[in-house]
Scaffold this motif. Sequence first.
Motif, PDB file in Angstrom:
ATOM      1  N   PHE A  34       0.841  -1.190   0.000  1.00 10.30           N
ATOM      2  CA  PHE A  34       0.000   0.000   0.000  1.00 10.30           C
ATOM      3  C   PHE A  34       0.879   1.242   0.000  1.00 10.30           C
ATOM      4  O   PHE A  34       1.989   1.255   0.518  1.00 10.30           O
ATOM      5  CB  PHE A  34      -0.965  -0.002   1.192  1.00 10.30           C
ATOM      6  N   ASP A  91      -2.190   8.582   2.989  1.00  6.15           N
ATOM      7  CA  ASP A  91      -2.805   7.575   3.872  1.00  6.15           C
ATOM      8  C   ASP A  91      -1.786   7.200   4.938  1.00  6.15           C
ATOM      9  O   ASP A  91      -1.411   6.037   5.087  1.00  6.15           O
ATOM     10  CB  ASP A  91      -3.232   6.352   3.041  1.00  6.15           C
ATOM     11  N   ALA A 106      -7.133   4.015   5.059  1.00  6.71           N
ATOM     12  CA  ALA A 106      -7.818   3.788   3.786  1.00  6.71           C
ATOM     13  C   ALA A 106      -7.478   2.408   3.231  1.00  6.71           C
ATOM     14  O   ALA A 106      -8.347   1.684   2.734  1.00  6.71           O
ATOM     15  CB  ALA A 106      -7.439   4.872   2.779  1.00  6.71           C
ATOM     16  N   ALA A 107      -6.194   2.029   3.327  1.00  8.71           N
ATOM     17  CA  ALA A 107      -5.788   0.705   2.859  1.00  8.71           C
ATOM     18  C   ALA A 107      -6.428  -0.390   3.718  1.00  8.71           C
ATOM     19  O   ALA A 107      -6.844  -1.430   3.205  1.00  8.71           O
ATOM     20  CB  ALA A 107      -4.265   0.585   2.897  1.00  8.71           C
ATOM     21  N   SER A 111     -10.006  -0.833   2.723  1.00  6.68           N
ATOM     22  CA  SER A 111     -10.052  -1.532   1.445  1.00  6.68           C
ATOM     23  C   SER A 111      -9.866  -3.032   1.639  1.00  6.68           C
ATOM     24  O   SER A 111     -10.606  -3.844   1.079  1.00  6.68           O
ATOM     25  CB  SER A 111      -8.974  -0.979   0.510  1.00  6.68           C
ATOM     26  N   GLU A 112      -8.883  -3.407   2.446  1.00  7.49           N
ATOM     27  CA  GLU A 112      -8.638  -4.834   2.714  1.00  7.49           C
ATOM     28  C   GLU A 112      -9.799  -5.471   3.451  1.00  7.49           C
ATOM     29  O   GLU A 112     -10.178  -6.613   3.191  1.00  7.49           O
ATOM     30  CB  GLU A 112      -7.360  -5.006   3.529  1.00  7.49           C
ATOM     31  N   ALA A 172     -12.707  -5.903   0.925  1.00  9.78           N
ATOM     32  CA  ALA A 172     -12.349  -6.889  -0.097  1.00  9.78           C
ATOM     33  C   ALA A 172     -12.412  -8.302   0.472  1.00  9.78           C
ATOM     34  O   ALA A 172     -12.953  -9.218  -0.153  1.00  9.78           O
ATOM     35  CB  ALA A 172     -10.951  -6.601  -0.642  1.00  9.78           C
ATOM     36  N   PHE A 214     -11.393  -2.786  -5.072  1.00  9.49           N
ATOM     37  CA  PHE A 214     -10.715  -2.372  -3.834  1.00  9.49           C
ATOM     38  C   PHE A 214      -9.203  -2.386  -4.045  1.00  9.49           C
ATOM     39  O   PHE A 214      -8.489  -3.241  -3.515  1.00  9.49           O
ATOM     40  CB  PHE A 214     -11.103  -3.310  -2.682  1.00  9.49           C
ATOM     41  N   THR A 238      -6.813  -0.175  -3.143  1.00 11.37           N
ATOM     42  CA  THR A 238      -5.992   0.725  -2.327  1.00 11.37           C
ATOM     43  C   THR A 238      -4.781   0.051  -1.704  1.00 11.37           C
ATOM     44  O   THR A 238      -3.704   0.637  -1.637  1.00 11.37           O
ATOM     45  CB  THR A 238      -6.846   1.366  -1.219  1.00 11.37           C
ATOM     46  N   ALA A 239      -4.924  -1.181  -1.240  1.00  7.45           N
ATOM     47  CA  ALA A 239      -3.838  -1.835  -0.506  1.00  7.45           C
ATOM     48  C   ALA A 239      -2.998  -2.758  -1.367  1.00  7.45           C
ATOM     49  O   ALA A 239      -2.217  -3.548  -0.853  1.00  7.45           O
ATOM     50  CB  ALA A 239      -4.407  -2.621   0.670  1.00  7.45           C
ATOM     51  N   PRO A 251      -4.157  -4.982  -4.335  1.00  8.65           N
ATOM     52  CA  PRO A 251      -4.699  -5.424  -3.053  1.00  8.65           C
ATOM     53  C   PRO A 251      -4.184  -6.806  -2.701  1.00  8.65           C
ATOM     54  O   PRO A 251      -3.384  -7.369  -3.441  1.00  8.65           O
ATOM     55  CB  PRO A 251      -6.192  -5.449  -3.304  1.00  8.65           C
ATOM     56  N   SER A 256      -7.763  -7.563   7.310  1.00 11.51           N
ATOM     57  CA  SER A 256      -8.192  -8.701   6.497  1.00 11.51           C
ATOM     58  C   SER A 256      -8.903  -9.756   7.338  1.00 11.51           C
ATOM     59  O   SER A 256      -9.959 -10.264   6.954  1.00 11.51           O
ATOM     60  CB  SER A 256      -6.981  -9.316   5.786  1.00 11.51           C
TER      61      SER A 256
END
Length: 201
Positions: free
Chosen positions: A61, A66, A71-72, A75-76, A79, A119, A121-122, A124, A156
């Motif tokens: 990421f 960030d 934000a990451a 996203s995780e 997702a 998704f 951002t990370a 991913p 996650s």
Amino acid sequence: IGGGQHVNPSMSVAMFSLGKCDYTEMYVRIAGAMGGGLVAFPLFKALSDMLGWNPLGGPEFNSDGDEDGSAAAASEFFATFFLGLLVYLVNWELNFGKHHYWIKQTLTALGIRALIQLFPTAGPDMNPMLGTTWSVFAYNGFPEDVRHYLVYWVASILGALASGFAYAVYDGCEFLGMKLPIGPINPPKTVAAPSKKKKKN
């Protein structure tokens, strides 16, 4: 060979939360996934170098804009949440007959590709093993930045647990060994008792 591999620590935690495996099996599967990732990246690097393929990449990421990784992490989380729902749907709720394995694997692969686009951002990742073993391979050591673990492990796994909770509400199964006070949304199917034929005198 492995009795239905999870190959993803987050999904192993989700399976544990739904009672599909015990703590020991979850722990061993996570350890096996990490071991596989640590071996796989150097092997594929050698293969890609030998065949002249593009250099390997992995999930990372970008902290620009960030700084705290929130934000990451979000996203995780989402997702992995939707990945869990996809896994439950194609494995437990749908039945494709004799071609079930090939169809569910294809749908899972397409679903993962869609989640990567939705998704991004990370990286991913949606798999803590990939993020961490890539970092070990790329930077010669386990990450020292705590944000890595918050994004690729904590967020996650929380996403996977949220998906497990949602499935437990839907199905009425136990979650983390507890019967939930809500649900099931999907009532259990009752099987009609076979009718008894009267014997002729």
